[in-house]
Design a protein around this motif. Structure first.
Motif, mmCIF file in Angstrom:
data_model
loop_
_atom_site.group_PDB
_atom_site.id
_atom_site.type_symbol
_atom_site.label_atom_id
_atom_site.label_comp_id
_atom_site.label_asym_id
_atom_site.label_seq_id
_atom_site.Cartn_x
_atom_site.Cartn_y
_atom_site.Cartn_z
ATOM 1 N N ILE A 49 26.685 31.496 74.499
ATOM 2 C CA ILE A 49 27.475 30.333 74.876
ATOM 3 C C ILE A 49 28.734 30.812 75.596
ATOM 4 O O ILE A 49 29.511 31.573 75.048
ATOM 5 C CB ILE A 49 27.855 29.513 73.628
ATOM 6 N N VAL A 84 25.840 24.924 66.825
ATOM 7 C CA VAL A 84 25.465 26.178 66.175
ATOM 8 C C VAL A 84 26.356 26.410 64.957
ATOM 9 O O VAL A 84 25.893 26.842 63.907
ATOM 10 C CB VAL A 84 25.569 27.366 67.165
ATOM 11 N N GLY A 85 27.632 26.093 65.098
ATOM 12 C CA GLY A 85 28.574 26.291 64.003
ATOM 13 C C GLY A 85 28.471 25.211 62.926
ATOM 14 O O GLY A 85 29.190 25.262 61.937
ATOM 15 N N ASN A 100 27.424 12.853 63.274
ATOM 16 C CA ASN A 100 28.181 13.130 64.488
ATOM 17 C C ASN A 100 27.231 13.624 65.570
ATOM 18 O O ASN A 100 26.511 14.595 65.360
ATOM 19 C CB ASN A 100 29.231 14.203 64.225
ATOM 20 N N TYR A 132 32.616 16.528 74.342
ATOM 21 C CA TYR A 132 33.007 17.894 74.690
ATOM 22 C C TYR A 132 33.102 18.016 76.194
ATOM 23 O O TYR A 132 32.513 17.216 76.921
ATOM 24 C CB TYR A 132 31.977 18.899 74.167
ATOM 25 N N LEU A 144 32.500 31.285 64.648
ATOM 26 C CA LEU A 144 31.829 29.999 64.438
ATOM 27 C C LEU A 144 32.515 29.156 63.374
ATOM 28 O O LEU A 144 32.278 27.969 63.255
ATOM 29 C CB LEU A 144 30.374 30.226 64.046
ATOM 30 N N GLN A 173 29.381 22.083 63.101
ATOM 31 C CA GLN A 173 30.486 21.108 63.086
ATOM 32 C C GLN A 173 29.996 19.706 63.426
ATOM 33 O O GLN A 173 30.610 18.719 63.052
ATOM 34 C CB GLN A 173 31.573 21.511 64.091
ATOM 35 N N VAL A 174 28.904 19.628 64.209
ATOM 36 C CA VAL A 174 28.323 18.327 64.559
ATOM 37 C C VAL A 174 26.848 18.343 64.159
ATOM 38 O O VAL A 174 26.290 19.405 63.869
ATOM 39 C CB VAL A 174 28.471 18.019 66.063
ATOM 40 N N PRO A 212 17.168 29.772 74.197
ATOM 41 C CA PRO A 212 17.543 30.964 73.423
ATOM 42 C C PRO A 212 17.993 30.633 72.004
ATOM 43 O O PRO A 212 17.669 31.354 71.063
ATOM 44 C CB PRO A 212 18.695 31.582 74.217
ATOM 45 N N GLN A 213 18.730 29.536 71.856
ATOM 46 C CA GLN A 213 19.224 29.161 70.528
ATOM 47 C C GLN A 213 18.072 28.744 69.625
ATOM 48 O O GLN A 213 18.037 29.078 68.446
ATOM 49 C CB GLN A 213 20.234 28.016 70.625
ATOM 50 N N GLU A 223 14.915 29.608 69.859
ATOM 51 C CA GLU A 223 14.093 30.768 69.509
ATOM 52 C C GLU A 223 14.759 31.610 68.431
ATOM 53 O O GLU A 223 14.084 32.188 67.590
ATOM 54 C CB GLU A 223 13.838 31.620 70.748
ATOM 55 N N ALA A 224 16.086 31.684 68.486
ATOM 56 C CA ALA A 224 16.785 32.511 67.509
ATOM 57 C C ALA A 224 17.007 31.771 66.199
ATOM 58 O O ALA A 224 17.523 32.343 65.245
ATOM 59 C CB ALA A 224 18.120 32.967 68.084
ATOM 60 N N GLY A 238 28.199 23.532 76.867
ATOM 61 C CA GLY A 238 28.433 24.829 76.222
ATOM 62 C C GLY A 238 29.235 24.689 74.941
ATOM 63 O O GLY A 238 28.767 25.056 73.865
ATOM 64 N N LEU A 281 27.343 22.780 72.282
ATOM 65 C CA LEU A 281 26.317 23.598 71.661
ATOM 66 C C LEU A 281 26.938 24.564 70.654
ATOM 67 O O LEU A 281 26.403 24.810 69.575
ATOM 68 C CB LEU A 281 25.582 24.371 72.762
ATOM 69 N N ASN A 282 28.097 25.090 71.028
ATOM 70 C CA ASN A 282 28.812 25.999 70.156
ATOM 71 C C ASN A 282 29.097 25.349 68.795
ATOM 72 O O ASN A 282 28.883 25.948 67.752
ATOM 73 C CB ASN A 282 30.123 26.397 70.823
ATOM 74 N N ASP A 283 29.542 24.104 68.839
ATOM 75 C CA ASP A 283 29.847 23.420 67.590
ATOM 76 C C ASP A 283 28.584 22.995 66.850
ATOM 77 O O ASP A 283 28.609 22.841 65.632
ATOM 78 C CB ASP A 283 30.763 22.212 67.848
ATOM 79 N N LEU A 298 19.321 36.324 71.086
ATOM 80 C CA LEU A 298 18.297 37.354 71.033
ATOM 81 C C LEU A 298 18.422 38.403 72.138
ATOM 82 O O LEU A 298 17.655 39.348 72.186
ATOM 83 C CB LEU A 298 16.909 36.701 71.112
ATOM 84 N N ARG A 347 38.504 15.260 68.896
ATOM 85 C CA ARG A 347 37.229 15.634 68.302
ATOM 86 C C ARG A 347 37.348 15.750 66.790
ATOM 87 O O ARG A 347 36.546 15.208 66.040
ATOM 88 C CB ARG A 347 36.837 17.008 68.853
#
Lengths: 329, 500
Positions: free
Chosen positions: B324, A195-196, A154, A184, B141, A198-199, A211-212, A214-215, A188, A191-193, B347, B453
């Motif tokens: 986000i 990080v989670g 995905n 989406y 999340l 989902q994709v 930032p993402q 680096e973290a 934003g 990116l959220n999904d 961070l 989605r």
């Protein structure tokens, strides 16, 4: 030091005004810069940082007006119809002045004909990113995995015509991949999904991603630039990683409406050049991960040529991928 | 726990500096004033004031912008109560009972309870952000498209309960709202839907346009025809501040509202909008006499207002811990931070500890400011209602139009609102309620997008909604709420039929 420099600038400005002779000095009132995206986005931030320095050079405030909508084409349509007096300019973009003709059939302007290019401000490079547990450790493995499993994957993007959509269309084309493209409203939420988890992967502008990355909440495979970005020194380029054809920067450039007088164009370009040469402004842009390498397009002539190339390039990519220009009627 | 206190101490040491307290005050004050102008919401205000903050130091600038956000949010409730115009989605619920209270001469009490309830909820939410921000992010999340779809379904089920009168009419209005939300460019194909080729609505209808037209302008039209009983003006002002009995009636709703609002605010998919609706539903269901709701029940103001404010604050969690932005206002805050050289992300908490904790502490200070600013202002607002209609209505219309224009800088938005005003007037006359329509409109788009989605990711298999546990639970809640809401109505209907 600072005062000396600004005094020098003032003197310079005065001199150039004097050179303008008896004509009414441009600009004698604030200039509106239409930004075709919402306040706070990458293009808006570039416009505000560059605009702030240009205001100082021009001696008149550049007021940013955000007119968002239809992938930026709403704002650009309006700006293209403004009086060509130099008091309405706009921050055009890879989408509005590159990909738009291939996406919108009823586009009310022609990026190559209806504008007086001022100059390229800054680009924001594209980074290929994936969820943090994506089974590939570098770009080579990523390419191999995507090629092998593409129909199971995905890919997230921010809508037809958006930067993430057009650039990942190019990526998928280069890899011969056919993933499920999940849409989406904006990068934003996408990116959220990501990080989670989902994709699986997406292409996005570096500003949103640093930032993402680096973290460690997402994995970065490559920056689509010829050289590494100072904002992400540990992430290889697509050239190093084995995909040199994938070179994309979501560029932002200043345009005026067609018919704007050459001396006004020149004055605006000088102010832009000065902003881009300024240490502080450069630093702020570079900190965001902006790409200032395309200096050839910072002149009006260079930008005109660049826009031509971009329109041709994206028309090719998007037509091949089967994106039909949409007719609104 | 020790960490929490030392962190909060750091935060307060930053936020309590003279200039930062001043920025918090200015932000809340400007926010309140601008929020009271109908139509000018936090987004327009923050956009307008963004350039002003360029010269400030980042912490002060962010504190001020956050203050504007809370202030505008609060100001939006003020107009909801006084003139029945919800400044923000979250204030829609406040119009239901808040404006009724104003009509009964209890505007001061409604405003007072809103302020006190918000303050209390703000304190709770500040603690939630400080103590649970990071762990809660992980929970948030877990919410993927399937979960959001089910959450929105549950939200629409709440909307049925909002209805004062006929359940059938409420459902019709919700569906109409969902339908309106589909106007505009289809996200997936880029095809325009129901726009009749008209460019200004190619991106869909704007909430402010719809709310202002259907609620505000329609209310003005309706009031114009009843010149004899100017209920708002005629009614004595009554007590300005809530009595002890009012406070006692509000404590439990405020507590429940704070919890609900805090919980929903954390969800990055703009869950905060559901807070007030959920709170209202709960209060109405728990009330001994649900019929009072929609007729000036103080619980119907206290709970949702608390939920609203709590959600406004916990919606900073996804922004601060994930970087986000969960909604448009937060996206603007990201922009503001970026311009000040701080890129929000996971961070920020360690790298810009003073900013992070300073902001958290300033949330509490901001809430205190709002209370300090607004309690004395209540007297003025209440008197504002006594302004004769011939002065007040033109003023409302003019300010609303300015506000509408400022949202997108599009003149066509003002025209559209005028069209919706006519529709809203007709609906009022036919006894249809607007609030469920607005909720349907707000949730409809989220629901459709997440449905598509989720199905795309599941390759078209609808079983995904019941296979994922969180989603299944939410759907069950929706079914339950619907049954609870519809059953008594059906029974009543039968009683009426038999009685007749």
């Amino acid at each position: 030091m600072k005062t000396i420099r600004s005094l020098a600038l003032l003197a310079l400005a005065a001199a150039s005004l004097a050179a303008g002779g008896a004509r009414a000095a441009y600009p004698d009132r604030p200039i509106t810069m239409i930004v075709p995206f919402a306040a706070g986005g990458p293009t808006d931030v570039v416009a505000r940082i560059v605009g702030e320095h240009m205001s100082r050079t021009l001696g008149q405030q550049i007021v940013v007006e955000n007119v968002a909508g239809a992938g930026g084409t709403t704002g650009i349509t309006r700006a293209s119809q403004a009086a060509p007096d130099g008091y309405t300019i706009m921050m055009g973009h890879m989408g509005t002045h590159g990909a738009a003709p291939a996406v919108y059939a009823n586009l009310k302007y022609d990026p190559t004909k209806d504008f007086a290019p001022i100059g390229l401000a800054a680009g924001t490079p594209i980074v290929i990113v994936a969820r943090k547990d994506f089974p590939a450790k570098d770009l080579k493995e990523f390419m191999a995995y995507v090629k092998a499993n593409s129909t199971k994957l995905n890919e997230a993007h921010a809508g037809v015509g958006s930067v993430s959509f057009t650039t990942c269309t190019l990526l998928n084309d280069l890899l011969g991949a056919k993933p499920q493209r999940v849409v989406y409203r904006g990068t934003g939420p996408a990116l959220n999904d990501l990080v989670g988890g989902q994709v699986d992967y997406m292409c996005d502008q570096i500003v949103n991603l640093v930032p993402q990355i680096e973290a460690g909440t997402i994995k970065a495979y490559a920056v689509a630039l010829p050289e590494r970005s100072p904002a992400l020194p540990n992430v290889p380029t697509t050239k190093e990683g084995g995909l040199p054809e994938f070179q994309v920067s979501a560029w932002n450039a200043i345009f005026a409406p067609k018919g704007t007088k050459p001396d006004v164009v020149k004055r605006l370009n000088e102010a832009l050049q000065k902003a881009l040469a300024d240490e502080g402004t450069r630093k702020r842009l570079l900190e965001l991960g902006a790409d200032l390498t395309n200096t050839a397009a910072t002149t009006p002539e260079g930008l005109a040529k660049f826009v031509q190339q971009e329109v041709t390039r994206w028309r090719g990519v998007l037509t091949k991928a089967g994106v039909k220009a949409q007719e609104a009627k | 726990m020790g960490d929490l206190f030392s962190n909060l101490a750091l935060g307060f040491s930053v936020a309590f500096s003279v200039e930062n307290v001043f920025f918090a005050f200015v932000g809340c004050f400007v926010g309140t004033l601008v929020g009271v102008l109908p139509g000018v919401g936090p987004i327009a205000t923050i956009t307008m004031l963004l350039p002003v903050t360029f010269g400030l130091d980042p912490v002060g600038a962010i504190i001020m912008l956050a203050g504007i956000y809370y202030g505008a949010q609060y100001g939006g409730s003020t107009t909801a109560i006084l003139v029945n115009i919800p400044g923000e989605v979250t204030a829609v619920v406040t119009t239901l009972d808040g404006h009724q209270m104003a009509k009964q001469g209890r505007a001061g009490v409604a405003l007072g309870i809103a302020a006190l309830g918000s303050f209390f909820a703000g304190c709770v939410a500040t603690l939630v952000v400080a103590a649970l921000g990071t762990p809660l992010t992980r929970v948030a999340l877990l919410f993927g498209p399937a979960e959001y779809f089910s959450l929105m379904v549950a939200g629409l089920a709440f909307a049925v309960v909002l209805a004062r009168g006929s359940v059938l009419k409420a459902i019709a209005m919700i569906l109409a709202g969902v339908l309106l939300s589909t106007v505009g460019t289809d996200l997936e194909t880029g095809e325009e839907r129901m726009t009749f080729g008209w460019l200004p609505i190619a991106d869909g209808l704007d909430f402010a346009v719809l709310a202002m037209g259907l609620f505000g302008f329609a209310e003005v039209l309706r009031n114009l025809e009843v010149t004899e009983h100017r209920d708002v003006v005629r009614a004595p002002i009554g007590r300005i501040y809530p009595t002890l009995a009012d406070l006692r009636a509000s404590i439990a709703p405020v507590l429940r509202g704070s919890v609900l609002g805090s919980a929903l605010g954390i969800l990055p998919g703009n869950g905060a909008v559901l807070g007030p609706f959920a709170s209202y539903t709960v209060e109405k269901k728990l009330a001994k006499d649900p019929r009072r709701f929609g007729r000036g029940a103080i619980e119907g103001v206290a709970g949702p207002e608390a939920a609203n404010n709590a959600g406004a604050q916990t919606s900073f969690i996804p922004l601060l811990t994930l970087g986000i932005p969960p909604n448009a206002v937060m996206a603007l805050m990201v922009g503001a931070m970026t311009i000040h050289g701080i890129v929000p992300g996971p961070l920020v908490m360690t790298r810009n500890a003073s900013l992070f904790w300073g902001l958290v502490a300033s949330m509490w200070i901001g809430n205190l400011m709002l209370l300090v600013i607004n309690l004395p202002l209540i007297g003025i607002w209440v008197r504002l209602v006594k302004v004769p209609y011939r002065l007040m209505y033109p003023a409302i219309l003019v300010f609303s139009c300015i506000g509408l224009y400022s949202v997108n800088n599009q003149p066509s938005d003002v025209l559209l609102a005028a069209g919706f005003a006519l529709a809203g007037y007709l609906l009022l006359k036919l006894d249809f309620e607007i609030a469920p329509l607005l909720l349907g409109f707000v949730l409809g788009r989220l629901m459709e997008e997440n449905l598509r989605r989720a199905l795309a990711i599941a390759r078209g298999d609808p079983a995904v909604f019941v296979q994922r546990p969180v989603s299944a639970v939410l759907l069950a809640v929706a079914a339950l709420v619907l049954v609870v809401a519809v059953l008594p109505a059906m029974r009543r209907r039968r009683d009426e039929v038999f009685a007749g």
